[in-house]
Design a protein around this motif. Structure first.
Motif, PDB file in Angstrom:
ATOM      1  N   ASP A   1       7.318  -2.442  -7.398  1.00 28.69           N
ATOM      2  CA  ASP A   1       8.334  -1.505  -6.817  1.00 28.69           C
ATOM      3  C   ASP A   1       7.654  -0.350  -6.173  1.00 28.69           C
ATOM      4  OD1 ASP A   1      10.245   0.367  -6.586  1.00 28.69           O
ATOM      5  OD2 ASP A   1      10.713   0.352  -8.736  1.00 28.69           O
ATOM      6  N   ILE A   2       7.755   0.011  -5.056  1.00 28.96           N
ATOM      7  CA  ILE A   2       7.040   1.027  -4.352  1.00 28.96           C
ATOM      8  C   ILE A   2       7.401   2.306  -4.863  1.00 28.96           C
ATOM      9  CG2 ILE A   2       7.109   2.122  -2.307  1.00 28.96           C
ATOM     10  CD1 ILE A   2       6.925  -0.362  -0.518  1.00 28.96           C
ATOM     11  N   GLY A   3       8.665   2.613  -5.345  1.00 30.71           N
ATOM     12  CA  GLY A   3       9.015   3.693  -5.875  1.00 30.71           C
ATOM     13  C   GLY A   3       8.298   4.075  -7.301  1.00 30.71           C
ATOM     14  N   ARG A   4       8.302   3.122  -8.144  1.00 26.33           N
ATOM     15  CA  ARG A   4       7.215   2.914  -9.361  1.00 26.33           C
ATOM     16  C   ARG A   4       5.907   3.131  -9.088  1.00 26.33           C
ATOM     17  NH1 ARG A   4       9.881  -1.028 -13.586  1.00 26.33           N
ATOM     18  NH2 ARG A   4       8.429  -0.237 -15.033  1.00 26.33           N
ATOM     19  N   ALA A   5       5.311   2.726  -7.939  1.00 20.47           N
ATOM     20  CA  ALA A   5       3.703   2.673  -7.656  1.00 20.47           C
ATOM     21  C   ALA A   5       3.439   3.959  -7.168  1.00 20.47           C
ATOM     22  CB  ALA A   5       3.451   1.544  -6.743  1.00 20.47           C
ATOM     23  N   THR A   6       4.666   4.737  -6.599  1.00 20.01           N
ATOM     24  CA  THR A   6       4.157   5.906  -5.764  1.00 20.01           C
ATOM     25  C   THR A   6       4.319   6.812  -6.890  1.00 20.01           C
ATOM     26  OG1 THR A   6       5.145   5.346  -3.781  1.00 20.01           O
ATOM     27  CG2 THR A   6       5.019   7.880  -4.140  1.00 20.01           C
ATOM     28  N   GLU A   7       5.189   6.830  -7.831  1.00 16.02           N
ATOM     29  CA  GLU A   7       5.334   7.702  -9.277  1.00 16.02           C
ATOM     30  C   GLU A   7       3.914   7.579 -10.027  1.00 16.02           C
ATOM     31  OE1 GLU A   7       8.591   7.369 -11.940  1.00 16.02           O
ATOM     32  OE2 GLU A   7       9.848   7.094 -10.124  1.00 16.02           O
ATOM     33  N   SER A   8       3.545   6.231 -10.216  1.00 21.52           N
ATOM     34  CA  SER A   8       2.339   6.465 -11.169  1.00 21.52           C
ATOM     35  C   SER A   8       0.889   6.663 -10.199  1.00 21.52           C
ATOM     36  CB  SER A   8       1.980   4.887 -11.030  1.00 21.52           C
ATOM     37  OG  SER A   8       2.986   4.157 -12.133  1.00 21.52           O
ATOM     38  N   LEU A   9       1.149   6.765  -9.054  1.00 22.11           N
ATOM     39  CA  LEU A   9       0.049   7.196  -8.197  1.00 22.11           C
ATOM     40  C   LEU A   9       0.046   8.757  -8.413  1.00 22.11           C
ATOM     41  CD1 LEU A   9      -2.518   7.256  -6.073  1.00 22.11           C
ATOM     42  CD2 LEU A   9      -0.753   7.065  -4.382  1.00 22.11           C
ATOM     43  N   ASN A  10       1.245   9.304  -8.008  1.00 19.61           N
ATOM     44  CA  ASN A  10       1.449  10.763  -8.055  1.00 19.61           C
ATOM     45  C   ASN A  10       1.177  11.401  -9.514  1.00 19.61           C
ATOM     46  OD1 ASN A  10       1.831  10.836  -5.474  1.00 19.61           O
ATOM     47  ND2 ASN A  10       4.342  10.889  -5.800  1.00 19.61           N
ATOM     48  N   LYS A  11       1.307  10.703 -10.605  1.00 21.94           N
ATOM     49  CA  LYS A  11       1.026  11.289 -11.724  1.00 21.94           C
ATOM     50  C   LYS A  11      -0.450  11.153 -11.931  1.00 21.94           C
ATOM     51  CE  LYS A  11       2.362   8.669 -15.454  1.00 21.94           C
ATOM     52  NZ  LYS A  11       3.107   8.024 -16.448  1.00 21.94           N
ATOM     53  N   VAL A  12      -1.201  10.113 -11.563  1.00 25.60           N
ATOM     54  CA  VAL A  12      -2.720  10.066 -11.344  1.00 25.60           C
ATOM     55  C   VAL A  12      -3.330  11.347 -10.802  1.00 25.60           C
ATOM     56  CG1 VAL A  12      -4.916   8.845 -11.244  1.00 25.60           C
ATOM     57  CG2 VAL A  12      -2.851   7.663 -12.145  1.00 25.60           C
ATOM     58  N   LEU A  13      -2.830  11.355  -9.424  1.00 21.69           N
ATOM     59  CA  LEU A  13      -3.162  12.560  -8.575  1.00 21.69           C
ATOM     60  C   LEU A  13      -2.797  13.863  -9.294  1.00 21.69           C
ATOM     61  CD1 LEU A  13      -2.596  10.793  -5.159  1.00 21.69           C
ATOM     62  CD2 LEU A  13      -4.647  10.779  -6.547  1.00 21.69           C
ATOM     63  N   GLY A  14      -1.574  14.268  -9.729  1.00 21.93           N
ATOM     64  CA  GLY A  14      -1.235  15.191 -10.159  1.00 21.93           C
ATOM     65  C   GLY A  14      -2.000  15.940 -11.465  1.00 21.93           C
ATOM     66  N   ALA A  15      -2.751  14.774 -11.940  1.00 22.87           N
ATOM     67  CA  ALA A  15      -3.496  15.452 -13.224  1.00 22.87           C
ATOM     68  C   ALA A  15      -4.904  15.994 -12.491  1.00 22.87           C
ATOM     69  CB  ALA A  15      -3.833  14.271 -14.228  1.00 22.87           C
ATOM     70  N   LEU A  16      -5.182  15.732 -11.447  1.00 20.70           N
ATOM     71  CA  LEU A  16      -6.541  16.002 -10.877  1.00 20.70           C
ATOM     72  C   LEU A  16      -6.312  17.135  -9.730  1.00 20.70           C
ATOM     73  CD1 LEU A  16      -7.934  12.559  -9.945  1.00 20.70           C
ATOM     74  CD2 LEU A  16      -8.863  13.868 -11.969  1.00 20.70           C
ATOM     75  N   SER A  17      -5.311  17.194  -9.091  1.00 20.62           N
ATOM     76  CA  SER A  17      -5.009  18.234  -8.001  1.00 20.62           C
ATOM     77  C   SER A  17      -4.994  19.630  -8.622  1.00 20.62           C
ATOM     78  CB  SER A  17      -3.641  17.725  -7.212  1.00 20.62           C
ATOM     79  OG  SER A  17      -3.695  18.284  -6.032  1.00 20.62           O
TER      80      SER A  17
ATOM     81  N   THR B   1       1.024  -1.156   0.192  1.00 21.98           N
ATOM     82  CA  THR B   1      -0.094   0.076   0.097  1.00 21.98           C
ATOM     83  C   THR B   1       0.953   1.143   0.200  1.00 21.98           C
ATOM     84  OG1 THR B   1      -1.682  -0.917   1.428  1.00 21.98           O
ATOM     85  CG2 THR B   1      -1.844   1.219   1.296  1.00 21.98           C
ATOM     86  N   VAL B   2       0.657   2.152  -0.723  1.00 17.23           N
ATOM     87  CA  VAL B   2       1.088   3.572  -0.960  1.00 17.23           C
ATOM     88  C   VAL B   2       0.166   4.688  -0.847  1.00 17.23           C
ATOM     89  CG1 VAL B   2       3.083   2.628  -2.107  1.00 17.23           C
ATOM     90  CG2 VAL B   2       1.218   3.765  -3.367  1.00 17.23           C
ATOM     91  N   ARG B   3       0.650   5.641  -0.272  1.00 18.92           N
ATOM     92  CA  ARG B   3      -0.198   6.767  -0.021  1.00 18.92           C
ATOM     93  C   ARG B   3       0.450   8.258  -0.743  1.00 18.92           C
ATOM     94  NH1 ARG B   3      -2.311   8.430   6.041  1.00 18.92           N
ATOM     95  NH2 ARG B   3      -3.818   6.866   5.228  1.00 18.92           N
ATOM     96  N   GLY B   4      -0.664   8.914  -1.381  1.00 23.77           N
ATOM     97  CA  GLY B   4      -0.468  10.260  -1.826  1.00 23.77           C
ATOM     98  C   GLY B   4      -1.662  11.004  -1.465  1.00 23.77           C
ATOM     99  N   HIS B   5      -1.696  12.250  -2.172  1.00 29.32           N
ATOM    100  CA  HIS B   5      -2.983  13.156  -1.840  1.00 29.32           C
ATOM    101  C   HIS B   5      -3.264  14.027  -2.961  1.00 29.32           C
ATOM    102  CE1 HIS B   5       0.215  15.852  -0.412  1.00 29.32           C
ATOM    103  NE2 HIS B   5      -0.599  16.742  -0.233  1.00 29.32           N
ATOM    104  N   MET B   6      -4.260  14.755  -3.052  1.00 29.34           N
ATOM    105  CA  MET B   6      -4.822  15.614  -3.965  1.00 29.34           C
ATOM    106  C   MET B   6      -5.588  16.784  -3.236  1.00 29.34           C
ATOM    107  SD  MET B   6      -7.422  13.769  -6.749  1.00 29.34           S
ATOM    108  CE  MET B   6      -8.397  12.722  -5.961  1.00 29.34           C
ATOM    109  N   LEU B   7      -5.671  17.914  -4.028  1.00 31.35           N
ATOM    110  CA  LEU B   7      -6.381  19.144  -3.315  1.00 31.35           C
ATOM    111  C   LEU B   7      -7.327  19.429  -4.334  1.00 31.35           C
ATOM    112  CD1 LEU B   7      -3.318  20.014  -1.732  1.00 31.35           C
ATOM    113  CD2 LEU B   7      -5.214  20.493  -0.417  1.00 31.35           C
ATOM    114  N   ILE B   8      -8.656  19.536  -4.464  1.00 27.55           N
ATOM    115  CA  ILE B   8      -9.428  19.713  -5.626  1.00 27.55           C
ATOM    116  C   ILE B   8     -10.737  20.950  -5.326  1.00 27.55           C
ATOM    117  CG2 ILE B   8      -8.951  17.723  -6.867  1.00 27.55           C
ATOM    118  CD1 ILE B   8     -12.273  17.901  -5.304  1.00 27.55           C
ATOM    119  N   ALA B   9     -11.145  21.300  -6.215  1.00 24.90           N
ATOM    120  CA  ALA B   9     -12.614  22.090  -5.922  1.00 24.90           C
ATOM    121  C   ALA B   9     -13.563  21.487  -6.779  1.00 24.90           C
ATOM    122  CB  ALA B   9     -12.423  23.466  -6.251  1.00 24.90           C
ATOM    123  N   HIS B  10     -14.700  21.513  -6.432  1.00 22.70           N
ATOM    124  CA  HIS B  10     -15.876  20.891  -7.021  1.00 22.70           C
ATOM    125  C   HIS B  10     -17.191  21.252  -6.401  1.00 22.70           C
ATOM    126  CE1 HIS B  10     -16.424  16.689  -4.806  1.00 22.70           C
ATOM    127  NE2 HIS B  10     -16.080  17.925  -3.728  1.00 22.70           N
TER     128      HIS B  10
END
Lengths: 132, 132, 132, 132, 132, 132
Positions: A51-67, A5-14
């Motif tokens: 790979d936790i590093g790559r998993a975190t990168e993939s997650l951050n790429k997805v979250l970055g496109a929404l944040s 399990t890896v953790r990230g975050h995003m900040l959005i308005a809606h």
């Protein structure tokens, strides 16, 4: 079954449409702290699920496109309520596409669970298989 | 599978019968921080699993009927040990009754998991289907 | 020194002006999980710092006036950046006014610290005296 | 399904072999905060899944044999990468052996999930059945 | 007083000399989840204590120089016990040097508190002024 | 200033006298998760504030004397409301007595802060000097 399990975050308005949402019908926002659990039956030759590093990168790429955005203006969500549940599915779908595209290696991730924590007292998730 | 999780808490006194409980055989008490995960296969027309406001209200109604009481005096629990596991089931049963009674709308909640955290190092849960 | 801490939260949209904010210059939003610590030297006749129920009500009133809104449209914040630090001060000022207005009883709260957690990795606070 | 979860921790040194581990190929260490969820279909006559005291003792015995050590020097792990996933399985296997050996009583624990939290943003787990 | 807090982490190996450390005299390791609170009396013209992005970068630079290493081999710590308290001071000193060197801008950070969480039940910190 | 923080917990029953307590006037109970922060200006020759093992033992001895009891029956608290604030002071006083009695070594602990978390949304503390 193994998991990582890896953790990230995003900040959005809606804003949300429908009487059920009460005051949340107005434009507001949220921090989503996002946990993604990757699961597979056996470990790979290195002894890992992914790979936790790559998993975190993939997650951050997805979250970055929404944040740092107002999701009401995103054509991808036109006519949809961007509820926490719905966004859990969006993150899930985009991560599954990344996995199928080989972004996490030639691994055998079988399923993932995406959980969005919107406060200390509320969360939503989507849990499903990676295979088509 | 989609899920929504809401959190509440209750403060109760009780004692437990049986050598296995050691010092907990004496009258003492606990705070239970309670997480309830509601699950369903598809979102409703509003894009939600369940109205978080109504879910929280239902949970607080169930917890309010137990909180600030000595459970040893509750006729509903006569002859039973009100362990954390047992209380997880009590909250589960009462929430299932509320769901079946329509309190959370005409939704299609399939299963719920009720988790009671009794300290930073111990918790118990009951996880089951809503349908009869 | 004694203290009591209560927790609430708010969900807001806003944007920030200034190159330092990078992507946060766009309209986005945040959940702030808010902890308020009330401090006083001695307990009152009931053995408390402040009535937790009333303290929570006061906090929720302050947070309710900010939550589910786009803070960019709030005349009270015109020309100001509603950073986490700044909002900690806003909550502080409004709680101090409530305390001075007697909302928490004729107590002797000496200082309060307001902490806003905006994610699992970032927070801001304002800590100051209640007396004028 | 009922469950009980207990928490412990261990502090170890190790290194990992393989390019995928980047800087973690050097000798370093980690704190693992370990949650074990014990599950069974029905409660026993005392109203419990498992005696929390004995479960914690069993967990601490397993963790104590690993903690305050350099796992690179442990013959049991020779030729293996002691990744978080791998260690979750080690703790799982040793707890299952303890359960089968009667250490937790003549209970009917059906499955356990062992989760190792290595930081505030990463964890791994192994989830499996107790029966042979 | 205003504050901003950011979080990072590091994974290290080390051993401790002295009977007081019991089993921790052997080579082992730890994850330190590190919180740094930056404090100043007034906000700057942008309405912030410090740029959270730059603060996080500075913290990660300090932690990166310590992480994935065996601290017993670091000449900087020769003859010293790298206890959690001691490491809190090391991170403090290095961040203070970065602040004085202008890495966080021409700000007026007055004091910082560095907290290292080594498990769910133990932590250490160093709190001091930035000015020389 | 350096600090070390350790965590323990206790489970108690009690009732509170006074209209301000509302439903908490009835016999109920609570889990208190207890953090104690020990502070001193300089580290000792071993590089520590206090031996974490001995600090945890001292805390557990203090909490053990209160846990699994109905505090309404404790002669030490006759005529007093055992509020969270009051109990923070009780734990503080007993730990200070232990420190002055040499239980934590000939150390120079200057002050301690005792925090009792009674739920995920409420806590109380007492912070004071150790010297007479």
């Amino acid at each position: 079954m193994y998991s990582v399990t890896v953790r990230g975050h995003m900040l959005i308005a809606h804003s949300l449409r429908g009487d059920v949402f009460g005051p949340a019908q107005a434009l507001h926002g949220a921090t989503y702290v996002v946990d993604v659990e990757f699961r597979r039956r056996d470990l790979d030759a290195d002894g890992i699920v992914v790979d936790i590093g790559r998993a975190t990168e993939s997650l951050n790429k997805v979250l970055g496109a929404l944040s740092y955005r107002n999701l009401d203006d995103d054509p991808a969500f036109e006519g949809r309520n961007t509820t926490t549940e719905f966004l859990a599915r969006v993150v899930f779908d985009r991560l599954v596409a990344a996995i199928r595209g080989g972004e996490l290696g030639a691994g055998a991730v079988e399923s993932i669970k995406v959980s969005l924590h919107e406060s200390h007292i509320a969360a939503a998730s989507f849990d499903g298989r990676v295979a088509g």
